[in-house]
Scaffold this active site. Structure first.
Site, short mmCIF file in Angstrom:
data_model
loop_
_atom_site.label_atom_id
_atom_site.label_comp_id
_atom_site.label_asym_id
_atom_site.label_seq_id
_atom_site.Cartn_x
_atom_site.Cartn_y
_atom_site.Cartn_z
N ASP A 96 35.94 39.24 36.38
CA ASP A 96 36.63 38.12 35.77
C ASP A 96 36.81 38.48 34.30
OD1 ASP A 96 36.35 36.90 38.20
OD2 ASP A 96 35.05 35.29 37.52
N ASP B 222 40.05 28.92 45.57
CA ASP B 222 38.88 28.40 44.85
C ASP B 222 38.44 27.07 45.45
OD1 ASP B 222 38.99 30.53 42.91
OD2 ASP B 222 40.67 29.49 41.97
#
Ligand code: 1PR
Length: 545
Positions: A238, A397
């Site tokens: 990330d 997500d």
């Protein structure tokens, strides 16, 4: 530096191929028109995307006769992936388009009755005991395709071809094929780590053509799992800009990437390019970058992630995925930019796949509101049409929503072994957008099925409840999604120890598993995870020097 010619017919990510060739000490010169082809001594035909797209591009630009002449003249010729497919007579992918017809056979689609399609991952190229461009029985190669030439033992061999095969489910297909001056691989050598670079070198040096077909004295035993693919282990980074303006690898706890103490700074775990290289060298089967704040206030052409990809693809020879901000947008100067244009920038910079997050959820909501009709205008459809389904990942997500009774919601439920805070025995998984900050009324099964219909080739299945917890993957979520789609699924969120990878591969049918925090914090290496899986009897791609 010796030169090799690459045919430029706008075939998606060819930067990696160029990088691989340069790494081997060769210089690439582009063929930009059919008149350039006779200049080439060694010619490479790269290939990404659709069979029909590849051949129509080649045909419209007038390349086909020139390529045929190059081959007929006996000059070295190498074709990759769809480039290999173009050598056949035709493909069920585009039945009206003729191939080059160099190989007297044609392609059909893998059956998805017993396995995910596309066939994505690391598989064998078994040469049946014959020398073939330094392909090795113990090595694994990276494949990504839905169409294949079925292998019929002896058929092409009787016409002088040497054939290497892979097996996927109960289908055996041609993984590589060679004869005289021609060599072609269905897998991507430039994405197949050390084993891929080795076979590419055998073409570039000419050594591969010299002993082609010679019996190998000691063929190594080939190992493969039931369906042929190894267990894929992915390292995910990330990435975002921290408060000081540096691009850093970060990692959240349930998506919160700020330190609880230490001035509430964005957690800084290292530099993206260096970390990706380390994971590659440790044996990661893929590397994924998620640009978690996408791009704010930055002209698209200057996106720092583009440079990260350019640099990473020079040293990392496994597939690279990039996510974050793949959606129609407006540039800082007011110019409208489509998701496809953004994806193209990423592909040109070295990405092999793009991952769509928030935009996929919005598109799926529209899909259902319009009665499950598709109009070809979503980012997923546009990118998959141009670059192939395999190039489009959807990153999901989801977040658990607990309910007390089966009929408490219209959404697809799971009876969970981890009940909710009030002891609720059921949950459904709500999709979120904007990095988990906004929850939508669409469940993960609805999303998965909608994006599969749009042409998404793979799901990256995160789980906000599990992210950063080191408590293992959400097996219930993974099982629910796997049962709903036929495209491959990457399990993500919650990996804390190597045993979690073993658990997810044994207890679900996941196609790959991804880890982040445990690698970034140095608790375990990718190599240790793969050694653990190997010890437990799961087939993994072995580390090669
Ligand atoms: O919505 O298309 O711009 O894409 C944004 C992308 O950024 C999405 O893929 C979304 O998942 C990701 N993202 C946005 N915010 C965050 C955040 O953490 N605040 N990261 C975020 C998602 C989740 C995983 C993570 C695993 C494994 N990160 O990729 O790596 O959960 O972690 P673990 O092994 O440490 O548990 P768009």
């Amino acid at each position: 530096m010796p030169t090799v010619h690459l045919l430029d017919y706008v075939a998606g990510n060819i930067r990696s191929l160029v990088n691989a060739i340069e790494k081997l000490g060769y210089q690439v010169e582009w063929i930009k028109s059919p008149e350039d082809v006779p200049k080439a001594e060694k010619l490479i035909l790269p290939g990404v995307g659709h069979f029909g797209h590849c051949l129509s591009q080649l045909s419209q630009a007038g390349y086909l006769p020139a390529v045929q002449q190059h081959i007929a003249a006996g000059k070295p010729f190498f074709a990759v992936c769809v480039g290999l497919q173009a050598l056949f007579q035709g493909s069920a992918e585009d039945p009206d388009v003729a191939g080059l017809g160099v190989i007297p056979s044609s392609l059909d689609r893998f059956s998805d009755a017993d396995k995910p399609v596309p066939h994505i991952g690391w598989n064998s190229a078994d040469t049946h005991g014959r020398a073939m461009y330094d392909l090795r029985a113990g090595s694994k190669y990276y494949y990504v395709h839905s169409y294949k030439c079925p292998y019929k033992p002896g058929e092409l061999e009787s016409q002088g071809w040497t054939v290497a095969t892979g097996t996927y489910g109960n289908e055996t297909f041609i993984g590589a094929i060679a004869k005289g001056n021609i060599y072609a691989t269905q897998f991507h050598p430039e994405k197949s780590g050390v084993a891929g670079l080795r076979t590419l070198r055998a073409f570039l040096t000419g050594a591969g053509a010299k002993n082609l077909g010679a019996p190998l004295t000691q063929p190594a035993a080939s190992s493969a799992s039931k369906d042929g693919l190894t267990r894929r282990v992915i390292a995910c980074l990330d990435v975002r800009t921290n408060d000081q303006g540096d691009l850093v690898v970060t990692k959240g706890d349930q998506y919160d990437v700020r330190e609880k103490s230490d001035g509430n700074n964005v957690r800084n775990l290292g530099k993206p390019v260096e970390m990706a290289k380390r994971y590659y060298e440790d044996g990661a089967d893929e590397v994924t970058f998620l640009n978690i704040t996408s791009f704010r206030d930055c002209p698209l052409a200057d996106l720092p992630m583009l440079e990260v990809l350019r640099q990473t693809s020079r040293t990392v020879f496994v597939p690279l995925t990039i996510g974050g901000g793949i959606r129609d947008t407006v540039d800082t100067d007011g110019t409208k930019v489509t998701a496809l244009e953004i994806a193209t920038m990423y592909f040109k910079s070295g990405a092999d796949k793009v991952s769509v997050g928030s935009d996929a959820v919005i598109a799926a909501e529209e899909y259902y509101s319009l009665g499950r009709k598709l109009f070809g205008n979503t980012a997923i459809e546009q990118i998959s049409r141009a670059y192939g389904n395999q190039a489009v990942v959807v990153s999901v997500d989801p977040k658990r929503v607990y309910v007390p009774k089966r009929d408490a919601t219209r959404h697809a439920l799971v009876e969970t072994a981890a009940p909710g805070p009030k002891g609720e025995p059921y949950c459904w998984y709500a999709c979120t957008i904007k990095g988990g900050r906004e929850t939508r009324d669409i469940d993960v099964v609805e999303l998965a099925q909608a994006v599969e219909a749009m042409g998404c080739g793979e799901l990256l299945l995160n789980c906000i409840d599990k992210d950063g917890t080191n408590s293992g993957f959400d097996l219930e979520l993974i099982a629910q999604v796997k049962a709903a789609v036929t495209i491959p699924v990457i399990a993500s969120s919650g990996a804390g120890v190597p045993a979690h990878f073993d658990e997810v591969f044994r207890r679900t049918t996941t196609d790959a598993a991804l880890g982040a925090g445990m690698f970034h914090r140095g608790e375990y290496t990718v190599k240790q995870v793969k050694e653990y899986l190997d010890e437990k009897g799961l087939v993994v791609r072995k580390f090669e020097d």
